[in-house]
Enzyme design. Structure first.
Site, PDB file in Angstrom:
ATOM      1  N   ASP A  33      -5.078   3.330  -1.986  1.00 61.09           N
ATOM      2  CA  ASP A  33      -6.197   3.621  -1.086  1.00 61.09           C
ATOM      3  C   ASP A  33      -6.847   4.942  -1.488  1.00 61.09           C
ATOM      4  OD1 ASP A  33      -6.109   1.433   0.913  1.00 61.09           O
ATOM      5  OD2 ASP A  33      -4.066   2.175   1.212  1.00 61.09           O
ATOM      6  N   ASP A  77      -6.011  -6.434   5.064  1.00 62.92           N
ATOM      7  CA  ASP A  77      -5.472  -5.078   4.919  1.00 62.92           C
ATOM      8  C   ASP A  77      -5.544  -4.367   6.265  1.00 62.92           C
ATOM      9  OD1 ASP A  77      -4.742  -2.531   4.139  1.00 62.92           O
ATOM     10  OD2 ASP A  77      -6.519  -2.180   2.888  1.00 62.92           O
ATOM     11  N   HIS A 116      -1.166  -1.434  -4.146  1.00 61.70           N
ATOM     12  CA  HIS A 116      -2.460  -1.159  -3.497  1.00 61.70           C
ATOM     13  C   HIS A 116      -2.632   0.347  -3.325  1.00 61.70           C
ATOM     14  CE1 HIS A 116      -5.776  -2.294  -0.672  1.00 61.70           C
ATOM     15  NE2 HIS A 116      -5.405  -1.206  -0.004  1.00 61.70           N
ATOM     16  N   HIS A 149      -8.478   0.270  -3.727  1.00 63.00           N
ATOM     17  CA  HIS A 149      -9.335   0.060  -2.563  1.00 63.00           C
ATOM     18  C   HIS A 149     -10.131   1.343  -2.345  1.00 63.00           C
ATOM     19  CE1 HIS A 149      -9.403  -0.713   2.100  1.00 63.00           C
ATOM     20  NE2 HIS A 149     -10.604  -0.736   1.561  1.00 63.00           N
ATOM     21  N   MET A 180     -10.978  -6.320   6.412  1.00 61.15           N
ATOM     22  CA  MET A 180     -10.168  -5.248   7.007  1.00 61.15           C
ATOM     23  C   MET A 180      -9.701  -5.689   8.395  1.00 61.15           C
ATOM     24  SD  MET A 180      -9.858  -2.793   4.834  1.00 61.15           S
ATOM     25  CE  MET A 180      -8.959  -1.706   5.949  1.00 61.15           C
ATOM     26  N   MET A 230     -12.372   3.575  -0.503  1.00 64.58           N
ATOM     27  CA  MET A 230     -13.013   3.901   0.781  1.00 64.58           C
ATOM     28  C   MET A 230     -13.744   5.210   0.583  1.00 64.58           C
ATOM     29  SD  MET A 230      -9.848   2.695   3.113  1.00 64.58           S
ATOM     30  CE  MET A 230      -8.811   2.763   1.682  1.00 64.58           C
ATOM     31  N   SER A 252       0.845  -1.198   0.000  1.00 62.37           N
ATOM     32  CA  SER A 252       0.000   0.000   0.000  1.00 62.37           C
ATOM     33  C   SER A 252       0.878   1.246   0.000  1.00 62.37           C
ATOM     34  CB  SER A 252      -0.894   0.013   1.248  1.00 62.37           C
ATOM     35  OG  SER A 252      -1.399   1.326   1.443  1.00 62.37           O
ATOM     36  N   MET A 285      -9.571   7.549  -0.693  1.00 61.38           N
ATOM     37  CA  MET A 285     -10.395   7.960   0.468  1.00 61.38           C
ATOM     38  C   MET A 285     -10.995   9.337   0.207  1.00 61.38           C
ATOM     39  SD  MET A 285      -7.896   6.940   3.607  1.00 61.38           S
ATOM     40  CE  MET A 285      -7.046   5.364   3.693  1.00 61.38           C
TER      41      MET A 285
HETATM   42  C1  DX5 Z   1      -6.115   1.605   5.721  1.00 57.76           C
HETATM   43  C2  DX5 Z   1      -5.719   1.226   4.331  1.00 57.76           C
HETATM   44  C3  DX5 Z   1      -4.538   0.348   4.248  1.00 57.76           C
HETATM   45  C4  DX5 Z   1      -3.292   0.943   4.841  1.00 57.76           C
HETATM   46  C5  DX5 Z   1      -2.519  -0.190   5.427  1.00 57.76           C
HETATM   47  O1  DX5 Z   1      -7.406   2.090   5.718  1.00 57.76           O
HETATM   48  O2  DX5 Z   1      -6.775   0.561   3.663  1.00 57.76           O
HETATM   49  O3  DX5 Z   1      -4.302  -0.105   2.928  1.00 57.76           O
HETATM   50  O4  DX5 Z   1      -2.470   1.600   3.940  1.00 57.76           O
HETATM   51  O5  DX5 Z   1      -1.381   0.315   6.013  1.00 57.76           O
HETATM   52  P1  DX5 Z   1      -0.576  -0.517   7.103  1.00 57.76           P
HETATM   53  O6  DX5 Z   1      -0.100  -1.779   6.435  1.00 57.76           O
HETATM   54  O7  DX5 Z   1       0.511   0.388   7.502  1.00 57.76           O
HETATM   55  O8  DX5 Z   1      -1.536  -0.839   8.217  1.00 57.76           O
HETATM   56 ZN    ZN Z   2      -6.309  -0.425   1.738  1.00 55.56          ZN
END
Ligand code: DX5
Ligand code: ZN
Length: 236
Positions: free
Chosen positions: A50, A190, A48, A81, A152, A83, A24, A52
């Site tokens: 994210d 994740d 990956h 991903h 998650m 969110m 990620s 958001m």
């Molecule tokens: C959190 C994200 C993850 C995040 C994971 O909401 O979806 O993908 O980047 O990061 P680590 O591995 O540091 O927990």
């Molecule tokens: Zn993620």
């Protein structure tokens, strides 16, 4: 070594699941995303990303234009991903842009079947994510629409949070339901996945591992990916 090579991966002939690592970029340097991707290009299966929107989660990252640029900057398949509050409106555009996998959240999608089908129709793998408080049993009927289930292992929104051990039974339950369903569905975890936690996730049945801090917090991200893969393969 079971390097899966993105969308061609799955259950190997030998019957073992292929371990896949999806670093990620959330806590990496957003001003240098091409370099960030390059650091794991020879070691990872996916990148990956994210997305958001500061509504579904209390954080704001990047959207479609940046993903489009990133797709041009790397050969790694992109694992988006989402969110966001309205995945039904946006998910297909990420698939059409060329993301290899697009994951929507159960808690946000109002028309998950339609959206998952649209993601597949646009040529991407359809991912379906469950927050820690969402029961996997409630979505058993949707498994036929899903290429990857994401459990998650932190509350979504931020990197670097501690792994929630209480999610391990849910990972086992998800693996059991996937086995019962019979199709080839990947099981992604994740949040807080690291050298300390990846073996427990693999033993519980996960086969796709997102890792942010464990990869980009390391001096050698490619090496971190290889080490995580080796640990997961030993534990699977
Ligand atoms: C959190 C994200 C993850 C995040 C994971 O909401 O979806 O993908 O980047 O990061 P680590 O591995 O540091 O927990
Ligand atoms: Zn993620």
């Amino acid at each position: 070594m079971c390097r899966a090579g993105g969308v061609a991966a799955g259950v190997l002939d030998c019957g073992f699941m292929a371990v896949q690592i999806s670093p990620s970029i959330l806590t990496a340097d957003f001003a240098r995303l091409a370099d960030v991707a390059e650091k794991v290009a020879d070691a990872a299966d996916w990148l990956h990303v994210d997305v958001m929107d500061n509504h579904f989660v209390p954080n704001l990252t990047i959207g479609l234009p940046v993903v489009e640029s990133l797709l041009k900057a790397t050969d790694l398949p992109i694992d988006c991903h989402l969110m966001i509050e309205d995945p039904d409106r946006w998910a297909t555009a990420y698939a059409e842009a060329g993301a290899g996998s697009v994951t929507i959240h159960a808690e946000a999608a109002k028309a998950p079947v339609r959206t998952l089908r649209q993601i597949r129709a646009a040529g991407a793998r359809a991912g379906f994510a469950l927050n820690p408080g969402t029961a996997v049993q409630d979505y058993e009927d949707l498994l036929g629409e899903v290429d990857m289930l994401l459990v998650m292992t932190v509350e979504p929104g931020f990197g670097g949070q501690p792994f929630l051990d209480i999610m391990l039974p849910k990972i086992r339950k998800a693996r059991e339901l996937i086995g019962k369903h019979g199709g080839e569905i990947w099981l992604q975890v994740d949040g807080g996945v690291s050298a300390k936690t990846i073996e427990r996730c693999a033993e519980a049945g996960a086969d796709v591992f997102v890792a942010g801090n464990a990869v980009y917090g390391s001096d050698d991200p490619a090496r971190a990916v290889r080490d995580l893969r080796a640990q997961a393969e030993r534990a699977s």
